[in-house]
Design an enzyme around this catalytic site. Sequence first.
Site, PDB file in Angstrom:
ATOM      1  N   VAL A 283     -30.368  13.802   3.821  1.00 57.18           N
ATOM      2  CA  VAL A 283     -30.891  12.721   2.981  1.00 57.18           C
ATOM      3  C   VAL A 283     -31.137  13.301   1.586  1.00 57.18           C
ATOM      4  CG1 VAL A 283     -32.778  11.083   2.635  1.00 57.18           C
ATOM      5  CG2 VAL A 283     -31.962  11.572   4.956  1.00 57.18           C
TER       6      VAL A 283
ATOM      7  N   THR B 285     -20.795   0.137  -9.986  1.00 52.65           N
ATOM      8  CA  THR B 285     -20.831   1.373 -10.770  1.00 52.65           C
ATOM      9  C   THR B 285     -20.586   1.103 -12.258  1.00 52.65           C
ATOM     10  OG1 THR B 285     -20.071   3.668 -10.717  1.00 52.65           O
ATOM     11  CG2 THR B 285     -18.384   2.030 -10.465  1.00 52.65           C
TER      12      THR B 285
ATOM     13  N   SER C  83     -16.782  -2.735  -9.256  1.00 53.57           N
ATOM     14  CA  SER C  83     -17.876  -2.061  -8.558  1.00 53.57           C
ATOM     15  C   SER C  83     -19.146  -2.162  -9.386  1.00 53.57           C
ATOM     16  CB  SER C  83     -17.491  -0.591  -8.388  1.00 53.57           C
ATOM     17  OG  SER C  83     -18.601   0.161  -7.988  1.00 53.57           O
TER      18      SER C  83
ATOM     19  N   LYS D 105     -12.815   1.702 -13.440  1.00 51.11           N
ATOM     20  CA  LYS D 105     -13.149   0.298 -13.130  1.00 51.11           C
ATOM     21  C   LYS D 105     -13.513  -0.451 -14.410  1.00 51.11           C
ATOM     22  CE  LYS D 105     -12.392   0.462  -8.800  1.00 51.11           C
ATOM     23  NZ  LYS D 105     -11.267  -0.260  -8.236  1.00 51.11           N
TER      24      LYS D 105
ATOM     25  N   ILE E  24       2.000   1.385  -6.526  1.00 46.20           N
ATOM     26  CA  ILE E  24       1.929   0.568  -7.753  1.00 46.20           C
ATOM     27  C   ILE E  24       2.242   1.392  -9.004  1.00 46.20           C
ATOM     28  CG2 ILE E  24       0.436  -1.252  -6.809  1.00 46.20           C
ATOM     29  CD1 ILE E  24      -1.888   0.085  -8.416  1.00 46.20           C
TER      30      ILE E  24
ATOM     31  N   TYR F  12     -14.096   7.875 -11.976  1.00 46.91           N
ATOM     32  CA  TYR F  12     -13.807   6.727 -11.107  1.00 46.91           C
ATOM     33  C   TYR F  12     -14.434   5.456 -11.688  1.00 46.91           C
ATOM     34  CZ  TYR F  12     -14.626   3.314  -7.424  1.00 46.91           C
ATOM     35  OH  TYR F  12     -14.711   2.134  -6.731  1.00 46.91           O
TER      36      TYR F  12
ATOM     37  N   ASP G  62       0.878  -1.172   0.000  1.00 43.78           N
ATOM     38  CA  ASP G  62       0.000   0.000   0.000  1.00 43.78           C
ATOM     39  C   ASP G  62       0.914   1.220   0.000  1.00 43.78           C
ATOM     40  OD1 ASP G  62      -3.240   0.266   1.210  1.00 43.78           O
ATOM     41  OD2 ASP G  62      -2.023   2.074   0.952  1.00 43.78           O
ATOM     42  N   ASN G  63       0.508   2.288  -0.690  1.00 41.90           N
ATOM     43  CA  ASN G  63       1.338   3.509  -0.646  1.00 41.90           C
ATOM     44  C   ASN G  63       0.875   4.458   0.451  1.00 41.90           C
ATOM     45  OD1 ASN G  63      -0.992   4.561  -1.687  1.00 41.90           O
ATOM     46  ND2 ASN G  63      -0.034   5.613  -3.419  1.00 41.90           N
TER      47      ASN G  63
HETATM   48  P1  NAD Z   1      -9.517   2.297   0.576  1.00 44.42           P
HETATM   49  O1  NAD Z   1      -9.176   3.657   0.100  1.00 44.42           O
HETATM   50  O2  NAD Z   1      -9.780   2.108   2.024  1.00 44.42           O
HETATM   51  O3  NAD Z   1      -8.402   1.250   0.126  1.00 44.42           O
HETATM   52  C1  NAD Z   1      -7.635   1.406  -1.049  1.00 44.42           C
HETATM   53  C2  NAD Z   1      -6.174   1.348  -0.630  1.00 44.42           C
HETATM   54  O4  NAD Z   1      -5.363   1.481  -1.790  1.00 44.42           O
HETATM   55  C3  NAD Z   1      -5.795   2.500   0.324  1.00 44.42           C
HETATM   56  O5  NAD Z   1      -5.210   1.975   1.508  1.00 44.42           O
HETATM   57  C4  NAD Z   1      -4.793   3.330  -0.482  1.00 44.42           C
HETATM   58  O6  NAD Z   1      -3.783   3.891   0.357  1.00 44.42           O
HETATM   59  C5  NAD Z   1      -4.263   2.302  -1.478  1.00 44.42           C
HETATM   60  N1  NAD Z   1      -3.765   2.863  -2.741  1.00 44.42           N
HETATM   61  C6  NAD Z   1      -4.338   3.770  -3.557  1.00 44.42           C
HETATM   62  N2  NAD Z   1      -3.549   4.043  -4.601  1.00 44.42           N
HETATM   63  C7  NAD Z   1      -2.433   3.275  -4.469  1.00 44.42           C
HETATM   64  C8  NAD Z   1      -1.227   3.129  -5.213  1.00 44.42           C
HETATM   65  N3  NAD Z   1      -0.994   3.841  -6.316  1.00 44.42           N
HETATM   66  N4  NAD Z   1      -0.304   2.250  -4.779  1.00 44.42           N
HETATM   67  C9  NAD Z   1      -0.508   1.533  -3.648  1.00 44.42           C
HETATM   68  N5  NAD Z   1      -1.603   1.651  -2.875  1.00 44.42           N
HETATM   69  C10 NAD Z   1      -2.567   2.514  -3.291  1.00 44.42           C
HETATM   70  O7  NAD Z   1     -10.788   1.809  -0.269  1.00 44.42           O
HETATM   71  P2  NAD Z   1     -11.672   0.496  -0.085  1.00 44.42           P
HETATM   72  O8  NAD Z   1     -13.046   0.934   0.261  1.00 44.42           O
HETATM   73  O9  NAD Z   1     -10.977  -0.495   0.763  1.00 44.42           O
HETATM   74  O10 NAD Z   1     -11.710   0.003  -1.583  1.00 44.42           O
HETATM   75  C11 NAD Z   1     -10.872  -1.048  -2.043  1.00 44.42           C
HETATM   76  C12 NAD Z   1     -11.148  -1.297  -3.494  1.00 44.42           C
HETATM   77  O11 NAD Z   1     -12.538  -1.624  -3.675  1.00 44.42           O
HETATM   78  C13 NAD Z   1     -10.910  -0.080  -4.398  1.00 44.42           C
HETATM   79  O12 NAD Z   1     -10.373  -0.537  -5.610  1.00 44.42           O
HETATM   80  C14 NAD Z   1     -12.289   0.492  -4.606  1.00 44.42           C
HETATM   81  O13 NAD Z   1     -12.379   1.216  -5.800  1.00 44.42           O
HETATM   82  C15 NAD Z   1     -13.122  -0.780  -4.651  1.00 44.42           C
HETATM   83  N6  NAD Z   1     -14.515  -0.560  -4.286  1.00 44.42           N
HETATM   84  C16 NAD Z   1     -14.835  -0.039  -3.063  1.00 44.42           C
HETATM   85  C17 NAD Z   1     -16.160   0.190  -2.732  1.00 44.42           C
HETATM   86  C18 NAD Z   1     -16.536   0.788  -1.405  1.00 44.42           C
HETATM   87  O14 NAD Z   1     -17.651   1.256  -1.254  1.00 44.42           O
HETATM   88  N7  NAD Z   1     -15.670   0.775  -0.403  1.00 44.42           N
HETATM   89  C19 NAD Z   1     -17.191  -0.156  -3.650  1.00 44.42           C
HETATM   90  C20 NAD Z   1     -16.830  -0.697  -4.877  1.00 44.42           C
HETATM   91  C21 NAD Z   1     -15.489  -0.921  -5.195  1.00 44.42           C
HETATM   92  C1  UD1 Z   2     -21.453   5.524  -4.173  1.00 41.94           C
HETATM   93  C2  UD1 Z   2     -20.782   5.973  -5.439  1.00 41.94           C
HETATM   94  C3  UD1 Z   2     -20.548   4.761  -6.319  1.00 41.94           C
HETATM   95  C4  UD1 Z   2     -19.713   3.706  -5.579  1.00 41.94           C
HETATM   96  C5  UD1 Z   2     -20.439   3.349  -4.288  1.00 41.94           C
HETATM   97  C6  UD1 Z   2     -19.587   2.409  -3.489  1.00 41.94           C
HETATM   98  C7  UD1 Z   2     -21.573   8.283  -5.760  1.00 41.94           C
HETATM   99  C8  UD1 Z   2     -22.429   9.189  -6.608  1.00 41.94           C
HETATM  100  N1  UD1 Z   2     -21.614   6.963  -6.108  1.00 41.94           N
HETATM  101  O1  UD1 Z   2     -22.677   4.949  -4.518  1.00 41.94           O
HETATM  102  O2  UD1 Z   2     -19.864   5.120  -7.512  1.00 41.94           O
HETATM  103  O3  UD1 Z   2     -19.555   2.537  -6.358  1.00 41.94           O
HETATM  104  O4  UD1 Z   2     -20.659   4.541  -3.512  1.00 41.94           O
HETATM  105  O5  UD1 Z   2     -20.106   2.141  -2.254  1.00 41.94           O
HETATM  106  O6  UD1 Z   2     -20.872   8.719  -4.870  1.00 41.94           O
HETATM  107  N2  UD1 Z   2     -27.034   9.371   0.824  1.00 41.94           N
HETATM  108  C9  UD1 Z   2     -27.660  10.353   1.571  1.00 41.94           C
HETATM  109  N3  UD1 Z   2     -26.882  11.171   2.347  1.00 41.94           N
HETATM  110  C10 UD1 Z   2     -25.521  11.060   2.415  1.00 41.94           C
HETATM  111  C11 UD1 Z   2     -24.884  10.045   1.651  1.00 41.94           C
HETATM  112  C12 UD1 Z   2     -25.675   9.225   0.849  1.00 41.94           C
HETATM  113  O7  UD1 Z   2     -28.886  10.494   1.534  1.00 41.94           O
HETATM  114  O8  UD1 Z   2     -24.876  11.841   3.130  1.00 41.94           O
HETATM  115  C13 UD1 Z   2     -27.863   8.456   0.016  1.00 41.94           C
HETATM  116  C14 UD1 Z   2     -27.565   8.472  -1.477  1.00 41.94           C
HETATM  117  O9  UD1 Z   2     -28.328   9.446  -2.127  1.00 41.94           O
HETATM  118  C15 UD1 Z   2     -27.927   7.030  -1.861  1.00 41.94           C
HETATM  119  C16 UD1 Z   2     -27.606   6.198  -0.612  1.00 41.94           C
HETATM  120  O10 UD1 Z   2     -27.585   7.142   0.470  1.00 41.94           O
HETATM  121  O11 UD1 Z   2     -29.312   6.932  -2.108  1.00 41.94           O
HETATM  122  C17 UD1 Z   2     -26.270   5.498  -0.679  1.00 41.94           C
HETATM  123  O12 UD1 Z   2     -25.259   6.457  -1.010  1.00 41.94           O
HETATM  124  P1  UD1 Z   2     -23.691   6.082  -1.000  1.00 41.94           P
HETATM  125  O13 UD1 Z   2     -23.357   5.410   0.273  1.00 41.94           O
HETATM  126  O14 UD1 Z   2     -22.950   7.324  -1.360  1.00 41.94           O
HETATM  127  O15 UD1 Z   2     -23.560   4.982  -2.138  1.00 41.94           O
HETATM  128  P2  UD1 Z   2     -23.979   5.026  -3.696  1.00 41.94           P
HETATM  129  O16 UD1 Z   2     -24.658   6.282  -4.042  1.00 41.94           O
HETATM  130  O17 UD1 Z   2     -24.696   3.767  -3.983  1.00 41.94           O
END
Ligand code: NAD
Ligand code: UD1
Length: 349
Positions: free
Chosen positions: A225, A134, A132, A161, A66, A157, A32-33
């Site tokens: 909300v 997404t 994701s 993906k 990375i 973003y 991790d960086n």
């Molecule tokens: P996070 O930010 O907690 O973890 C990502 C880690 O990657 C961090 O610790 C960061 O320091 C490290 N990182 C970023 N760029 C780097 C680089 N260039 N070199 C080395 N390390 C690097 O996020 P997370 O929620 O644990 O997400 C993990 C993965 O899952 C991500 O790829 C994210 O896009 C994907 N993802 C997360 C969610 C979510 O809601 N948490 C949803 C869908 C997909």
């Molecule tokens: C968000 C990201 C999505 C990502 C996903 C990962 C955006 C626009 N989309 O999605 O790309 O893959 O997280 O978990 O950021 N909400 C509130 N108040 C808040 C925060 C959220 O009402 O302060 C609502 C939102 O409108 C939504 C729901 O809660 O209806 C969930 O929101 P969030 O947790 O941000 O997730 P996603 O929108 O699904």
Amino acid sequence: MPRILVTGGAGYVGSHTVIELINYKFEVVAVDNMVNAIMGGKGKPESLARVEKLTGGVVDFEQVDILNENELEQVFANKGPFDCVIHFAALKAVGESCKLPLRYYRNNVIGSINLLEAMSRHNCKNIVFSSSATVYGPPQYLPIDEKHPIGSCTNPYGKTKFMIEEIMHDMCLADPEWKAIMLRYFNPVGSHPSGEIGEDPCGIPNNLMPYISQVAVGKRPCLQVYGNDYETKDGTGVRDYIHVMDLAEGHVAAVRKSLDKDFQGWTAYNLGTGQGNSVLEVVSAYEKASEKNVPYEFMPRRGGDIASSFADCSRAEKELNWKAKKSIHDMCADAWRWQSNNPNGFQIP
Ligand code: NAD
Ligand code: UD1
């Protein structure tokens, strides 16, 4: 025992997955960086130091970016060979990606290419990728299955993906020795039931559950909300929330699949519960689990949001033998335990 390289291993999903990998007796090397994680004592991320404490296992950690090909090469040369790579490392803030698209394309796409090249050089051709929901863009039907068209993402973003999925697909087409599993997460929330590790967003949380947690613990006065006029059960947005420990188990199942000699090529799995919960249902579940009041006010819809999103997870159930087990109550109770025990996240005040 299989040896797994975990990129982004100090982050939220990465650290929870490392626990499950250790529980299943895998050997783990994490890199991790630290761009979105906090260093503890002894040069180890605080999250991974706590993982070691919880599991009694060892996480071999290297601070590596990375984007730095030399650093990555050293990891493969000195810590390999690896049987599989789980690739979490990425930047993930949707709003920031719209303001700084090049930073996101460089970090996520070029970082992934560097990783795939290092893997090729060292003949490691098994990868599990953090994708994701997404990638599906606005749903054309519900529940969303893996046959749903992908690529109509609305922000950089999400596009990173999609692009990385396509790059991995092309690699599998070009070389049948490659095995690549895309895990399309729906909305990961909650924390390890110990409350020792959890999600630690910097600044104002963008996502719902960490925002609710900060309201419940008294760090913020009120939840906004976004929208109460959607065509949903109560007018607020509906999402498929999945407990991060269920997600972690999904990764172990995917790694095992990738190591199966009968598995070949590229595939994708949705990881969710298949259930949709509205914002107000999550607020109510959190209030029950925490015994705290979560005041909220209605605001206009957030740009780019959709009304409802939830998964069809039957492919993962059939092919990975995996199914989410934890309820929305478990997600809220565990998120609350982490938040109330660690009001400042991993930062020791
Ligand atoms: P996070 O930010 O907690 O973890 C990502 C880690 O990657 C961090 O610790 C960061 O320091 C490290 N990182 C970023 N760029 C780097 C680089 N260039 N070199 C080395 N390390 C690097 O996020 P997370 O929620 O644990 O997400 C993990 C993965 O899952 C991500 O790829 C994210 O896009 C994907 N993802 C997360 C969610 C979510 O809601 N948490 C949803 C869908 C997909
Ligand atoms: C968000 C990201 C999505 C990502 C996903 C990962 C955006 C626009 N989309 O999605 O790309 O893959 O997280 O978990 O950021 N909400 C509130 N108040 C808040 C925060 C959220 O009402 O302060 C609502 C939102 O409108 C939504 C729901 O809660 O209806 C969930 O929101 P969030 O947790 O941000 O997730 P996603 O929108 O699904």
